[in-house]
Design an enzyme around this catalytic site. Sequence first.
Site, PDB file in Angstrom:
ATOM      1  CD  GLU A 144       4.379   0.849   7.016  1.00 41.83           C
ATOM      2  OE1 GLU A 144       5.128   1.225   7.932  1.00 41.83           O
ATOM      3  OE2 GLU A 144       4.022   1.598   6.074  1.00 41.83           O
ATOM      4  CG  ASP A 173      -0.209   0.073   2.541  1.00 41.22           C
ATOM      5  OD1 ASP A 173       0.792  -0.649   2.711  1.00 41.22           O
ATOM      6  OD2 ASP A 173      -0.650   0.841   3.421  1.00 41.22           O
TER       7      ASP A 173
END
Length: 365
Positions: A133, A73
């Site tokens: 994350e 991400d």
Amino acid sequence: MLGDLRRLVELESPSDDKALLDRALDEIGDWAADRIGKPDLLQRHDGGRHGDVLELTYHGTAPGFVLLVGHYDTVWPAGTLAGWPWRVNDGVISAPGVFDMKTGLVQAVWAVRGLRELGLPHPSVRLLFNGDEEIGSPASRERIEVASEDALATLVFEGAIDGAVKTSRKGVGIFQVTATGIEAHAGLDPTAGASAVHALAALILDIAALGAPERGTTVNVGVVNGGTGTNVTAGRATCGIDVRVSQPDEMARVDAALAALRSPDPRVSIALTGEWNRPPMTPNPASEDLFARACKAAIEQGLDLREAGVGGASDANFVSALGRPVLDGLGPVGAGSHSRSEHAIVEHIPERTALTMGIITGFAG
């Protein structure tokens, strides 16, 4: 490797877009299998409304396994590529997510490919890719902690700091303080109200004073909102707080101080929300030994490996807090995370990949 990197960069994968995250992880899984081969074990863990976690295990020739962790991400919203496309100028790659951290994913996969193609002895390798994350790893933290439990080492592929690997990081807490007062007309009835803005303004000074730079603790009130009009005594006000700590015991001190906040006006109530999303990453004996192993691998390749501590946090924090061996910053050399200056330097990509191979094969005896 650059072709692979461009492929991943052009898979936009913002942390808050589940559909794009799913599409990206599908393609990342296919790409990894193309480069390394079909994994001996594949597990995909549902992330709920967050990105899923993909684990790919490849058997080695020596006992044990090494865990390689990277997130797919990014902080960049869908459509960013339209105004900021992939560019390579004078050996520098500029693109959203290239430094944080899609180059790291490419290096991790190619390190495993290198070990297998060159027939180097190595323990088994488990690749773990997570998609949350950048928002604190709410869905993947447990998977990372479980996956690292028996690992010989956990290597995290966040970007390097001027070529240095990261052996310490600060813990992060995100909190919000809300003041609720009494609305009234500021001109017609100035004494009837109790201003939430005034009360919060006084508390912000107390909150900021919790910082203790000598202990590695910083406190930042970054967002403040409140009130509905200049002629209205404010009925509500909020502030968002970012806390960073180097020492684990500082978390308890800050927690207690925030919980003890009281309004200077007894008619205004105070509510605290938020939590610590990562403990600090502090050197432990297992990680110090791992860094020594990494230095040995670097020396064998003619490199001078340095270590650094940083204020940001990563998934390495979770592993470190459990006393397990972890090393971060094995990703690209570059800079500019979360900014339009984000970039990675081409010449260091194969060098960092070879370093990873050296660390892993070092566990084969």
